[in-house]
Design a protein around this motif. Sequence first.
Motif, PDB file in Angstrom:
ATOM      1  N   ALA A 152       0.830  -1.098  -0.041  1.00 45.22           N
ATOM      2  CA  ALA A 152       0.116  -0.036   0.059  1.00 45.22           C
ATOM      3  C   ALA A 152       0.935   1.182  -0.074  1.00 45.22           C
ATOM      4  CB  ALA A 152      -0.912  -0.092   1.236  1.00 45.22           C
ATOM      5  N   ILE A 153       1.881   1.209   0.690  1.00 42.85           N
ATOM      6  CA  ILE A 153       2.966   2.273   0.769  1.00 42.85           C
ATOM      7  C   ILE A 153       3.554   2.572  -0.429  1.00 42.85           C
ATOM      8  CG2 ILE A 153       5.068   3.306   1.628  1.00 42.85           C
ATOM      9  CD1 ILE A 153       4.243   1.932   4.443  1.00 42.85           C
ATOM     10  N   TYR A 154       4.003   1.257  -1.320  1.00 51.01           N
ATOM     11  CA  TYR A 154       4.435   1.601  -2.806  1.00 51.01           C
ATOM     12  C   TYR A 154       3.423   2.259  -3.463  1.00 51.01           C
ATOM     13  CZ  TYR A 154       6.095  -0.185  -7.011  1.00 51.01           C
ATOM     14  OH  TYR A 154       6.417  -0.329  -8.521  1.00 51.01           O
ATOM     15  N   PHE A 155       2.334   1.879  -3.470  1.00 52.69           N
ATOM     16  CA  PHE A 155       1.079   2.286  -4.293  1.00 52.69           C
ATOM     17  C   PHE A 155       0.820   3.875  -4.053  1.00 52.69           C
ATOM     18  CE2 PHE A 155      -1.371  -1.979  -4.783  1.00 52.69           C
ATOM     19  CZ  PHE A 155      -0.340  -2.372  -5.547  1.00 52.69           C
ATOM     20  N   ILE A 191       1.327   6.668  -6.698  1.00 50.21           N
ATOM     21  CA  ILE A 191       0.240   7.716  -7.325  1.00 50.21           C
ATOM     22  C   ILE A 191       0.763   9.124  -6.911  1.00 50.21           C
ATOM     23  CG2 ILE A 191      -1.860   8.695  -6.273  1.00 50.21           C
ATOM     24  CD1 ILE A 191      -2.691   5.686  -5.666  1.00 50.21           C
ATOM     25  N   LEU A 192       1.608   9.491  -5.919  1.00 48.55           N
ATOM     26  CA  LEU A 192       2.055  10.796  -5.691  1.00 48.55           C
ATOM     27  C   LEU A 192       3.066  10.956  -6.897  1.00 48.55           C
ATOM     28  CD1 LEU A 192       2.712  10.528  -1.649  1.00 48.55           C
ATOM     29  CD2 LEU A 192       1.016  12.007  -3.032  1.00 48.55           C
ATOM     30  N   LYS A 193       3.892  10.264  -7.162  1.00 54.58           N
ATOM     31  CA  LYS A 193       4.668  10.374  -8.262  1.00 54.58           C
ATOM     32  C   LYS A 193       4.152  10.946  -9.569  1.00 54.58           C
ATOM     33  CE  LYS A 193       9.063   7.731  -7.459  1.00 54.58           C
ATOM     34  NZ  LYS A 193       9.886   6.670  -7.685  1.00 54.58           N
ATOM     35  N   LEU A 243      -4.154   8.583 -20.128  1.00 56.71           N
ATOM     36  CA  LEU A 243      -5.086   9.102 -18.871  1.00 56.71           C
ATOM     37  C   LEU A 243      -5.980   8.098 -18.631  1.00 56.71           C
ATOM     38  CD1 LEU A 243      -5.614  11.455 -17.230  1.00 56.71           C
ATOM     39  CD2 LEU A 243      -7.388  12.112 -18.848  1.00 56.71           C
ATOM     40  N   ARG A 244      -6.654   7.238 -19.183  1.00 58.28           N
ATOM     41  CA  ARG A 244      -7.402   6.307 -18.873  1.00 58.28           C
ATOM     42  C   ARG A 244      -6.668   5.138 -18.084  1.00 58.28           C
ATOM     43  NH1 ARG A 244     -11.142   5.126 -24.145  1.00 58.28           N
ATOM     44  NH2 ARG A 244     -12.110   7.441 -24.249  1.00 58.28           N
ATOM     45  N   TYR A 245      -5.546   4.793 -18.601  1.00 60.21           N
ATOM     46  CA  TYR A 245      -4.907   3.734 -18.159  1.00 60.21           C
ATOM     47  C   TYR A 245      -4.379   4.007 -16.682  1.00 60.21           C
ATOM     48  CZ  TYR A 245      -0.593   1.143 -16.860  1.00 60.21           C
ATOM     49  OH  TYR A 245       0.377   0.455 -16.328  1.00 60.21           O
ATOM     50  N   ASN A 246      -3.900   5.196 -16.388  1.00 61.95           N
ATOM     51  CA  ASN A 246      -3.606   5.660 -15.268  1.00 61.95           C
ATOM     52  C   ASN A 246      -4.678   5.840 -13.964  1.00 61.95           C
ATOM     53  OD1 ASN A 246      -0.337   6.060 -15.616  1.00 61.95           O
ATOM     54  ND2 ASN A 246      -0.914   7.494 -16.993  1.00 61.95           N
ATOM     55  N   ILE A 247      -5.857   6.401 -14.569  1.00 63.12           N
ATOM     56  CA  ILE A 247      -6.952   6.588 -13.873  1.00 63.12           C
ATOM     57  C   ILE A 247      -7.283   5.233 -13.162  1.00 63.12           C
ATOM     58  CG2 ILE A 247      -9.428   7.100 -13.703  1.00 63.12           C
ATOM     59  CD1 ILE A 247      -8.589   9.567 -15.282  1.00 63.12           C
ATOM     60  N   ILE A 282      -7.787   1.109  -9.025  1.00 66.22           N
ATOM     61  CA  ILE A 282      -7.270  -0.193  -8.233  1.00 66.22           C
ATOM     62  C   ILE A 282      -6.444  -0.026  -6.956  1.00 66.22           C
ATOM     63  CG2 ILE A 282      -6.337  -2.476  -8.750  1.00 66.22           C
ATOM     64  CD1 ILE A 282      -7.161  -2.198 -11.591  1.00 66.22           C
ATOM     65  N   MET A 283      -5.339   0.598  -7.157  1.00 67.23           N
ATOM     66  CA  MET A 283      -4.346   0.973  -6.099  1.00 67.23           C
ATOM     67  C   MET A 283      -5.199   1.541  -4.866  1.00 67.23           C
ATOM     68  SD  MET A 283      -1.240   2.493  -7.823  1.00 67.23           S
ATOM     69  CE  MET A 283       0.288   1.376  -8.724  1.00 67.23           C
ATOM     70  N   SER A 284      -6.024   2.446  -5.238  1.00 68.92           N
ATOM     71  CA  SER A 284      -6.818   3.205  -4.030  1.00 68.92           C
ATOM     72  C   SER A 284      -7.692   2.212  -3.193  1.00 68.92           C
ATOM     73  CB  SER A 284      -7.643   4.375  -4.659  1.00 68.92           C
ATOM     74  OG  SER A 284      -6.902   5.386  -5.063  1.00 68.92           O
ATOM     75  N   LEU A 285      -8.267   1.207  -4.057  1.00 69.85           N
ATOM     76  CA  LEU A 285      -9.432   0.134  -3.455  1.00 69.85           C
ATOM     77  C   LEU A 285      -8.222  -0.545  -2.329  1.00 69.85           C
ATOM     78  CD1 LEU A 285     -11.402  -0.854  -6.325  1.00 69.85           C
ATOM     79  CD2 LEU A 285     -12.092   0.443  -4.149  1.00 69.85           C
TER      80      LEU A 285
END
Length: 168
Positions: free
Chosen positions: A30-33, A37-39, A66-70, A75-78
Amino acid sequence: MRGDILIMYLITKLLILEHYIFYIIGLILAIYFIIKILKYIIKKENIFTDKKAAEFAKEWMKKYPLRYNIAIIIIMSLWIFFVIYVGIIMYLKELPNIIKNKYEIEECIVENAYTKSDRLEEQSIYCKNDNGDTIHFSYYGELISEGLKIKVYYYKHIEIGQIVEIIE
């Protein structure tokens, strides 16, 4: 008999340690995610580079960045919210009880018992106490048959315990 209880106690502590290790691995992920996301937000770089993406995703990543990253961020946020929720509800809430060795003591009648095999391994059990409350926990040992009255020590939030006595 005293030696058996000591062995069950140690195995229960190892089972708890195993669950906490898996949680810590999930927390590290989760920290890696969060860092990824911040990067993306600060540096505007893709979440994953072409080297880390699967072949079918590379084309989609180049065509719709953009779609890919969103999608990846969702998924990472979940995962991040899941780890936070599980950590607060289960692991952090139970940690003081584990440190103080303060567990719930119940006598209950076995309703359901689940196992993968008949060997000595982690089992899952549902039993009902005198108040009618259903108790669920995992333990390490042999499968207990349904209908038996047992005395258990267990940690309520992480649902790990041990069967101390078969009362019948």
